[in-house]
Design an enzyme around this catalytic site. Structure first.
Site, PDB file in Angstrom:
ATOM      1  CG  PHE A  83      -1.793   0.981   1.610  1.00 22.29           C
ATOM      2  CD1 PHE A  83      -3.049   0.980   1.016  1.00 22.29           C
ATOM      3  CD2 PHE A  83      -1.513   1.938   2.581  1.00 22.29           C
ATOM      4  CE1 PHE A  83      -3.999   1.914   1.379  1.00 22.29           C
ATOM      5  CE2 PHE A  83      -2.453   2.886   2.947  1.00 22.29           C
ATOM      6  CZ  PHE A  83      -3.710   2.862   2.340  1.00 22.29           C
ATOM      7  CG  ASP A 118     -11.571   3.148   9.002  1.00 23.94           C
ATOM      8  OD1 ASP A 118     -10.829   3.880   9.670  1.00 23.94           O
ATOM      9  OD2 ASP A 118     -12.602   3.556   8.421  1.00 23.94           O
ATOM     10  NE  ARG A 162      -5.639   3.939  11.254  1.00 28.59           N
ATOM     11  CZ  ARG A 162      -6.090   5.104  10.835  1.00 28.59           C
ATOM     12  NH1 ARG A 162      -7.331   5.465  11.075  1.00 28.59           N
ATOM     13  NH2 ARG A 162      -5.296   5.925  10.171  1.00 28.59           N
ATOM     14  N   GLY A 178      15.189  -8.857  33.938  1.00 26.84           N
ATOM     15  CA  GLY A 178      16.377  -8.195  34.481  1.00 26.84           C
ATOM     16  C   GLY A 178      17.479  -8.140  33.439  1.00 26.84           C
ATOM     17  CD  GLU A 226      -1.862  -0.524   8.858  1.00 28.33           C
ATOM     18  OE1 GLU A 226      -3.093  -0.425   8.973  1.00 28.33           O
ATOM     19  OE2 GLU A 226      -1.292  -1.463   8.277  1.00 28.33           O
TER      20      GLU A 226
END
Ligand code: CAA
Length: 636
Positions: free
Chosen positions: A123, A240, A243, A339, A363
């Site tokens: 995208f 949308d 996400r 730790g 995003e």
């Protein structure tokens, strides 16, 4: 409310978990160390039906629901966050827009191989000047009859360059703001479509991320996705759904870190008992488990909304923001439980810690998620006119530049025009500085990028530096990866800042990180073989051409035939300002900083209404950029 996954969901979880445990977990550390892409495993995802999980079987998908998709991303991320996002970006970002907005032909041609996992999707939305403000897209697609001509750059693209199919957003009408953006399906391998370097990232290192470069790419008309001008809405609707994927990735990373820390806490004995039974640690585990549970409920309920075609934009933003914020806290506590051991390379919590950070950023940053959520609650604030205007009028990262290209004639003629322009700007090439002058003190720098090619070409750069009276600099990869110059000579956001006069960038593409190191240069010259390289937009003068041809010609043209005399102490040359087209009314420029008062915009900060002519500004009005008084403005 009772949210329950079905037996089918749990069976899928089991299947993905088994695969992740046996095929990804053992190599996760190595992928992280080597920036390696799990190509073989992704191919297997295709065969398992994961690449098309939520798409109908008739289009090559698995015909499962959105929650199944969320579970798959969660389970992969539980062992490796990078692998989780490969699937998420492929399914939601690269494939979904074609499923939701594609024509039947587009679905047959692109959705089917994507859903079967024969192709990988990506995208292309984000740009240097269009990150959170995604509507600021500067990539353009010009209608040429039977095709669009695509030009521009996209940055931070997940799955590039591995992906085959890209949904790319470009402006088809730069005057129309977000309504002038259109979406296109672009294939890897098309003429003019190339990639920048793979980014070297803090985390999710098994996922590939690169820049997309479009240089006169012909996109057939039939590859317009949806209608012209519909692109921004396609992008928003796609995000949308995306996400939900990133929320699931965050959940998976957090789950992996939690389980790892829990196992360690049960084994590690201090003060005579496993630390899991020390209240300080058990309370941490209790809080972590609560955050995991609430994140999961939020994600699954959002997936259900999407599945049932209910509005889910706000809930997706909530899920992404909440799960990724929780993830940050969980990985931090997980490492704390370990730790000192957790601080070591090779420990999965160390990797989860690094992998988690991006989930609050991409995003849509978590700040943007809150903008989306708040807009659903309180409504959208009225748009300021100045915001709309900025979409079509953004200067490059180095500020306003002259952007003069020497395109006419032979290489010799182009070089001669460049030298004449530099001399006209006041550059005296009879003087110079040693080429090893520290960058921060140099008046001029000749800087090389990866376009320089093999190391022997450095001799050309050094000769040019000598004749230009300049020091030698470079982009980061040239110093760090190629090691052509010492590390203290690379220029950029994390390197040296050049604040002198003349910067000659040879074979530098102009990544944002580099440009931030040269924004104070008085004059930037760019030489690059790609006319679409971002450096040109950020340069005063440019020559498109092979650096191997141009550099020697430029060195020759700057050669005065005598050794350079020692340059006098640097006098900063006044920064060139781009020539502007005269509007049909007078305009005024600040003598101090070059700010141009635009009557159409007014000055919101000083409550000057749009449409107020300069002459009508109150006498006490000051330049909003540098504070110069009104009388310091020059009428042009
Ligand atoms: N669905 C459909 N349409 C929508 C929408 C949605 N969710 N949200 C907004 N729109 C529409 C609006 O209704 C409006 O339509 P009109 O023009 O008809 O009025 C239009 O889009 C413009 O909306 P806004 O005015 O709200 O737009 P804006 O410019 O103010 O921006 C924003 C809104 C929410 C800040 C948006 O720019 C945004 O989401 N920014 C973040 C971008 C982002 O998430 N980038 C991620 C890149 S991809 C990535 O990160 C992938 C990866 O690596 C894995």
């Amino acid at each position: 409310m009772l949210y329950q996954t079905t037996e089918q969901h749990e069976a899928l979880r089991q299947r993905v978990r088994e695969f992740a445990e046996t095929e990804i977990k053992p190599i996760a550390f190595q992928l992280d160390q080597t920036n390696g892409f799990p190509a073989e495993q992704i191919e297997k995802f295709g065969k398992m039906g994961l690449m098309g999980i939520p798409y109908p079987k008739e289009y090559g998908g698995a015909g499962l629901d959105v929650m199944s998709y969320a579970i798959a991303v969660e389970e992969l991320s539980r062992v490796d966050g990078g692998t989780g996002v490969i699937l998420s970006a492929h399914v939601s970002l690269g494939t979904w827009p074609i499923f939701a907005f594609g024509t039947e032909e587009q679905k047959q041609k692109y959705l089917v191989p994507l859903a079967k996992g024969e192709k990988i999707g990506a995208f292309g939305l984000t740009e240097e000047n269009a990150g959170s403000d995604a509507g600021g897209t500067e990539t353009v697609a010009v209608d040429k009859g039977d095709h669009y001509l695509l030009n521009g750059n996209k940055i931070f693209i997940t799955n590039a360059p591995k992906a085959d199919i890209y949904v790319v957003f470009a402006s088809t009408d730069p005057t129309a703001g977000t309504r002038g953006i259109s979406a296109f399906i672009v294939e890897k391998g098309w003429d003019g479509f190339t990639f920048g370097d793979h980014y070297d990232k803090l985390g999710i290192r098994s996922s590939s991320t690169a820049e997309l470069i479009f240089n006169n790419v012909k996109v057939p008309k039939e590859n317009l996705l949806g209608k012209e001008g519909q692109g921004f809405k396609i992008a928003m609707a796609t995000l949308d759904g995306g996400r939900i994927g990133i929320a699931s990735q965050a959940l998976g990373i957090a789950q992996g870190a939690f389980e790892s820390a829990l196992g360690y806490a049960k084994e590690r004995v201090q003060f005579g008992k496993p630390i899991a039974f020390q209240q300080a640690i058990s309370f941490k585990l209790a809080d972590m488990a609560t955050m995991l549970h609430t994140s999961r409920l939020l994600i699954y309920s959002t997936a259900e909304l999407k599945e049932n075609h209910e509005p889910y934009s706000m809930e997706a933003a909530m899920a992404k923001q909440y799960a990724s914020d929780c993830c940050q806290k969980i990985v931090d506590e997980a490492l704390q439980i370990y730790g000192g051991s957790g601080f070591l390379k090779g420990m999965d919590v160390e990797r989860f810690y690094r992998d988690s950070k991006i989930t609050t950023i991409y995003e849509g940053t978590n700040e943007i998620q809150r903008v989306v959520i708040a807009a659903h609650i309180v409504g959208k604030p009225p748009k300021q006119k100045s915001q709309r205007r900025s979409r079509t009028k953004t200067a490059g990262a180095t500020g306003p530049r002259k952007n003069i290209m020497f395109n006419e004639g032979s290489n010799e003629e182009k070089v001669a025009q460049l030298v004449a322009a530099l001399e006209k700007d006041g550059y005296d090439f009879s003087v110079g500085i040693p080429i090893d002058t520290p960058i921060a003190e140099a008046e001029r720098v000749v800087s090389v990028g990866k376009g320089i090619g093999p190391k022997e070409n450095m001799a050309l750069a050094e000769e040019l530096a000598k004749q230009a009276g300049a020091a030698i600099g470079s982009s980061r990869p040239v110093a760090e990866t190629l090691q052509y110059v010492p590390l203290e000579r690379y220029v950029g956001m994390s390197g040296q800042k050049f604040k002198g006069n003349l910067y000659i960038a040879c074979g530098i593409s102009g990544a944002g990180q580099h440009l931030k190191g040269i924004k104070d240069a008085s004059t930037i010259v760019a030489i690059n073989n790609s006319p679409n390289a971002a450096i040109f937009k950020n340069a005063d003068y440019g020559i498109v051409g092979n650096v191997k041809d141009i550099m020697p010609l430029l060195a020759e043209a700057l050669d005065t035939g005598k050794p350079k005399e020692s340059a006098p102490p640097m006098v900063k040359i006044k920064r060139a300002r781009p020539k502007k087209q005269a509007p049909d009314y007078n305009f005024y420029i600040c003598n101090g900083c070059g700010y141009e008062y635009d009557k159409e915009l007014g000055d919101e900060a000083s409550e000057i209404e749009p449409g107020t002519p300069f002459e009508k500004l109150p006498d006490e009005w000051m330049c909003p950029k540098c504070g110069e008084g009104k009388d310091e403005f020059i009428k042009a």
